[in-house]
Scaffold this motif. Structure first.
Motif, PDB file in Angstrom:
ATOM      1  N   VAL A 186      75.853   5.417  17.520  1.00 32.77           N
ATOM      2  CA  VAL A 186      74.993   5.091  16.373  1.00 32.77           C
ATOM      3  C   VAL A 186      74.727   3.596  16.358  1.00 32.77           C
ATOM      4  O   VAL A 186      75.646   2.799  16.588  1.00 32.77           O
ATOM      5  N   SER A 187      73.484   3.234  16.109  1.00 38.96           N
ATOM      6  CA  SER A 187      73.205   1.813  15.912  1.00 38.96           C
ATOM      7  C   SER A 187      72.774   1.579  14.465  1.00 38.96           C
ATOM      8  O   SER A 187      72.202   2.465  13.826  1.00 38.96           O
ATOM      9  N   VAL A 188      73.108   0.388  13.965  1.00 36.30           N
ATOM     10  CA  VAL A 188      72.639  -0.029  12.642  1.00 36.30           C
ATOM     11  C   VAL A 188      72.052  -1.427  12.806  1.00 36.30           C
ATOM     12  O   VAL A 188      72.740  -2.346  13.264  1.00 36.30           O
ATOM     13  N   SER A 189      70.784  -1.560  12.473  1.00 33.42           N
ATOM     14  CA  SER A 189      70.152  -2.876  12.588  1.00 33.42           C
ATOM     15  C   SER A 189      70.650  -3.768  11.444  1.00 33.42           C
ATOM     16  O   SER A 189      71.160  -3.279  10.440  1.00 33.42           O
ATOM     17  N   ARG A 190      70.442  -5.054  11.577  1.00 33.34           N
ATOM     18  CA  ARG A 190      70.861  -5.962  10.501  1.00 33.34           C
ATOM     19  C   ARG A 190      70.127  -5.659   9.204  1.00 33.34           C
ATOM     20  O   ARG A 190      70.639  -5.886   8.116  1.00 33.34           O
ATOM     21  N   ALA A 191      68.938  -5.094   9.357  1.00 32.07           N
ATOM     22  CA  ALA A 191      68.177  -4.716   8.162  1.00 32.07           C
ATOM     23  C   ALA A 191      68.689  -3.398   7.558  1.00 32.07           C
ATOM     24  O   ALA A 191      68.172  -2.939   6.547  1.00 32.07           O
ATOM     25  N   GLY A 192      69.666  -2.794   8.229  1.00 32.22           N
ATOM     26  CA  GLY A 192      70.261  -1.583   7.670  1.00 32.22           C
ATOM     27  C   GLY A 192      69.641  -0.283   8.152  1.00 32.22           C
ATOM     28  O   GLY A 192      69.862   0.779   7.576  1.00 32.22           O
TER      29      GLY A 192
END
Lengths: 782, 152
Positions: A655-661
């Motif tokens: 799973v990835s989570v960008s800094r923007a969520g």
């Protein structure tokens, strides 16, 4: 009114409608004995028809051209039962698979005929005998059809609990074998040779000694006249002899689904048919106070309006829906436009109208602190907490959830004075048959349900009163076929929900970080199907002292069987908590689970460990990932904690989570149990892929909230469905065989998505969220 | 009020209020039921058809908009299910319940006509139909295969 005349007129209309998209198989009851073929059935026709050639048995008709019609007693709603049921029959029948045509079994015959005696005794030793019939479950006799009708012709016509293969395999294989044996007997009779000298393959019977051959189609008529002298001696093939079962077969309904020819319930058209649009009181338990039909009476196409009461709870598994009103018009759009403009006032129970989600959550939190029903109490939990070096406690919640199938609820019903015909996609036609009889007063033997493919099911086709609404409306318009279609908004109201749930888990860890005491409390409203699923058997992961109590409260929102029932929520609670314990212990979540499984004496623990090991290995567990990307692992098992059928899998979600969520499920690695064998591995893969999406939506997006007593999210703008852009680009599935029959594939697969996304979010952002969906939370990080 | 619509190359005389959504005219007046109703608010895309070559959500546009413009529905993709996009869908056994698939195919076909070799990002941006069974994994593969087949 002379209904016989009506019927003749009806049939004359059918005959005149040749070539257009109108059904022409409807039969007057007095002509029931005669055989008829459809006059103008469209290409997608799936309905039961009286065969031109006598059936060999209730599942199989072989036509002179060797076309094999296989009667399917479950409903195709995307799970592949149209194909897998036919495969189980044809494995034994030894027919030409390219000439197999599935057709729905008759729920009417099911009301009239008993199951053949030879299908009733299931041989073998339950879950772990490869030569046996497995463990089909038919429930106790229940005339409403909810629990099952164990001795009716098709026994179980329900499509639920991921059980179509589990419950159908034995007698579907047997039906194929019985027909094959009788076709062989017919050929032996034809040639006056011993049946033992004959072989059957690919719809051809061969007598090797004389070199003669005959096709099934040539002897089927004779086979229909020759009963098998000892059907109880016929054995089914064990998995090591399967040739068709276990191979990947494309689904037989797919060619019509890419051309738009499949006929769903919504596509049914009958001569003289009128359309009904419905509004039921948005607050459950509410009813119509008054409505003003005069205000819309003169709108184009509008014919009539009819009020209907709250459906009898005896027909809706005790669930209380709402009363409502229907407008009937020449076209549905006219009916819908009129009902939207028609003034309707509701009579709403004030105690229901005062309810909202926050109050309900408070109600669950209060109930979970009250003494509940203690279902397991092993060791000394309280002493364990006293000795613990560290105590971890977490409270998780899951919201109400709608099924949100794509096809809105609908049914077409024609009631005459002594017969009911219903065209419907339905996961439980035996229940609908009972409802039709109860509402109209016409005996079940005179109720004809023409099953259609379903545009998604996910739990008794909505588990709501679509059939009951349509039957009540049509009963007020006897002699006229009424096609009732819910709007999307009505579909959200007309369904039961997965109950909102809460769990509080508390563990005492020893100095090494291993749990020595575990206290689990779950809370769901009463009647919330499966509220104690699997926690009441064991904690799954080893802990010397374990206590489990279930807690309930009462809410007015009707709840029922949504894909995964209570188990899906429980898997989220349990696997999330395991991640939290592993983190508290400073241990790897994969190895932590593995060790705690190894310490148990669960019957299938070796298979569970194998699943974990395989999924970890497939995923490259432990290898570096870029910042903002994380892996999480979880086990999924259904049934395996008891000594019985099981389906076991483990999945690693990257799973990835960008800094923007922004969360992205990048990759899913699946290690999945086949048991002794999968009927159609292609369908199984599709079920896994689809449930990854299902639980991704549960985890990230979906929640049903209640305000002023009614459901707030009633269309896809507020109850979002993920799209292709959110789908994991990589899904790797690897199978491993095990020594038991499978429990089923239709739900509880990929429940791991829920906990895994939560743990990945924690790894990436440092924030732990315990209330689904995650999309409601601030997932940004820096 | 009666008006003419050209659907799948045939002209149909329709006696309906021209403000009726195109979806319902296609289903109930023209009699082609492969195009599906699901949300009624242009969200899910089950009702997608081609209007003048563009993919549109037919539940949310009045039939009047289509007067004088060719409409193509799933039934018009090929007479026998052998259009490359249909072959690709069958190759991957993409549909489950199938209810959304007519619209999904029409969206994908409009994309492929515009971009014969779409990237994954193109697919994400343009094939925004909802599928509750979760067939997306196979749909994506089928779109890429269809692109290959259509290029041959």
């Amino acid at each position: 009114m002379n209904t016989d005349v009506t019927r003749r007129e009806f049939l004359a209309t059918v005959a005149a409608a040749q070539g257009s998209f109108v059904l022409g198989f409807w039969m007057p009851v007095k002509a029931h004995a005669q055989t008829r073929t459809p006059a103008s059935a469209p290409a997608g026709t799936v309905w039961y028809e009286e065969p031109a050639t006598p059936e060999v048995n209730a599942w199989i008709v072989v036509a002179p051209d060797d076309t094999v019609t296989v009667r399917i007693a479950q409903t195709e709603l995307g799970q592949g039962v149209w194909t897998s049921n036919a495969m189980m029959v044809c494995e034994e029948l030894q027919c030409d698979w390219t000439k197999v045509r599935p057709q729905y079994a008759s729920a009417n015959r099911d009301a009239r005929e008993k199951a053949p005696a030879w299908t009733l005794a299931v041989p073998g030793n339950g879950a772990t005998d490869p030569k046996g019939g497995g463990v089909p479950t038919f429930g106790t006799r229940d005339r409403t059809g909810v629990a099952g009708i164990p001795d009716s012709l098709y026994r179980r016509m329900r499509t639920n609990a991921a059980s179509s293969v589990k419950d159908g395999r034995y007698y579907l294989q047997l039906a194929g074998a019985e027909a094959r044996e009788r076709l062989l007997l017919a050929a032996a009779d034809l040639w006056s040779v011993p049946v033992a000298e004959l072989t059957a393959r690919n719809s051809i019977i061969t007598h090797a000694r004389s070199g003669r051959t005959v096709t099934y189609g040539r002897v089927a008529h004779r086979a229909a006249q020759i009963p098998h002298p000892h059907p109880e001696t016929i054995a089914i093939k064990p998995p090591d002899q399967w040739t068709l079962m276990g191979t990947e077969q494309k689904n037989l309904d797919v060619p019509l689904k890419v051309t738009g020819q499949t006929v769903y319930g919504i596509d049914v058209r009958l001569p003289g048919m009128k359309w009904a649009a419905v509004k039921a009181c948005p607050v459950y338990g509410g009813d119509v106070a008054r409505f003003d039909f005069d205000a819309v009476r003169d709108m184009p196409g509008v014919r009539s309006a009819v009020q209907f009461p709250i459906p009898d709870p005896a027909l809706t598994r005790g669930r209380i829906f709402s009363g409502g009103v229907a407008v009937i018009a020449d076209s549905w759009y006219q009916a819908r436009t009129a009902i939207d403009r028609m003034p309707i006032e509701w009579d709403v129970p004030p105690e229901h109208a005062a309810v909202n989600t926050a109050m309900m959550r408070d109600g669950l939190l209060a109930a979970i602190d009250q003494p509940g029903q203690v279902r397991v109490n092993q060791g000394d939990v309280d002493a364990g907490f006293v000795r613990a070096a560290k105590i971890v406690e977490a409270t998780y919640s899951t919201p109400y959830l709608a099924r949100a199938r794509m096809e809105p609820g609908n049914a077409t019903v024609l009631v005459t004075d002594d017969r009911v015909d219903i065209w419907i996609g339905d996961q439980s036609p035996q229940e609908t048959r009972f409802s039709a009889s109860t509402i109209t007063g016409i005996p079940e033997q005179n109720v004809y349900i023409h099953l259609c493919h379903l545009g998604g099911g996910f739990g008794r086709n909505g588990n709501g009163p679509q059939a009951e609404h349509a039957i009540m409306i049509a009963n007020a318009h006897r002699g006229t076929p009424i096609h009732m279609l819910w709007t999307r908004e009505q579909d959200f109201i007309g369904t039961t929900y997965r109950a909102m749930g809460l769990a509080r888990l508390r563990a005492g860890l020893d100095a090494e970080g291993w749990p020595i005491a575990l206290d689990v409390r779950t809370c769901m409203q009463r009647d919330g199907f499966g509220p104690e699923a699997s926690f009441d058997v064991t904690s799954r992961y080893h802990v010397p002292s374990y206590r489990y109590s279930s807690h309930t409260t009462r809410f007015h929102v009707p709840v029922g069987t949504r894909r995964g029932v209570g188990q899906a929520a429980h898997e989220f609670y349990r696997e999330s908590f395991m991640d939290e314990l592993a983190r508290a212990a400073g241990r790897d979540p994969y190895l932590y689970r593995r060790e705690l499984l190894a310490r148990t004496n669960l019957p299938y623990k070796a298979d569970m460990i194998k699943a974990l090991d395989m999924a970890a290995e497939m995923s490259g567990w432990g290898t570096p990932l870029p910042r903002g990307t994380a892996r999480a692992i979880a086990l999924e098992e259904r049934g395996a904690e008891a000594e019985g059928l099981a389906t076991i899998s483990a999945m690693v979600h990257t799973v990835s989570v960008s800094r923007a969520g922004k969360v992205r499920l990048e990759r899913v690695d699946v290690a999945h149990d086949t048991g002794f064998g999968l009927v159609n591995p292609l369908s199984v893969k599709k079920q896994i892929e689809g449930q990854v999406v299902w639980f991704y939506n549960d985890a990230m997006h979906q929640a049903t909230t209640i305000a002023d007593g009614h459901v707030v999210e009633n269309n896809f703008d507020t109850f979002p469905l993920s799209r292709i852009g959110e789908n994991p680009p990589e899904i790797n599935i690897r199978f491993f065989s095990t020594g038991h029959w499978l429990m089923g594939m239709g739900h509880d697969r990929a429940t791991s998505v829920q906990a895994a996304i939560g743990d990945a979010i924690y790894q990436i952002t440092g924030k732990r969220f315990r209330d689904l969906p995650y999309g409601n939370h601030d997932l940004t990080w820096s | 009020m009666a008006f003419d619509l050209v659907v799948n190359g045939s002209t149909h005389r329709v006696d309906a209020d021209p403000q009726t959504p195109l979806l319902w005219v296609i289903r109930d007046h023209v009699g082609l039921t492969g195009t599906k109703f699901s949300c009624g608010i242009g969200q899910c895309g089950a009702c997608t058809v081609h209007l003048d070559g563009r993919a549109v959500r037919s539940c949310s546009i009045p039939a009047a908009t289509a007067i004088g413009k060719p409409v193509v529905t799933i039934e018009g993709v090929s007479p026998d299910g052998t259009h490359p996009i249909q072959l690709a869908w069958k190759e991957f056994d993409a549909p489950q319940c199938g209810y959304c698939q007519s619209g999904m195919i029409m969206s994908a076909l409009a994309l492929l006509r515009e971009r014969p070799h779409p990237t994954d990002a193109d697919i994400d941006a343009r094939v925004t139909n909802a599928c509750r069974c979760g067939t997306y994994y196979r749909v994506r593969k089928a779109i890429h295969l269809a692109a290959d087949l259509m290029g041959k």
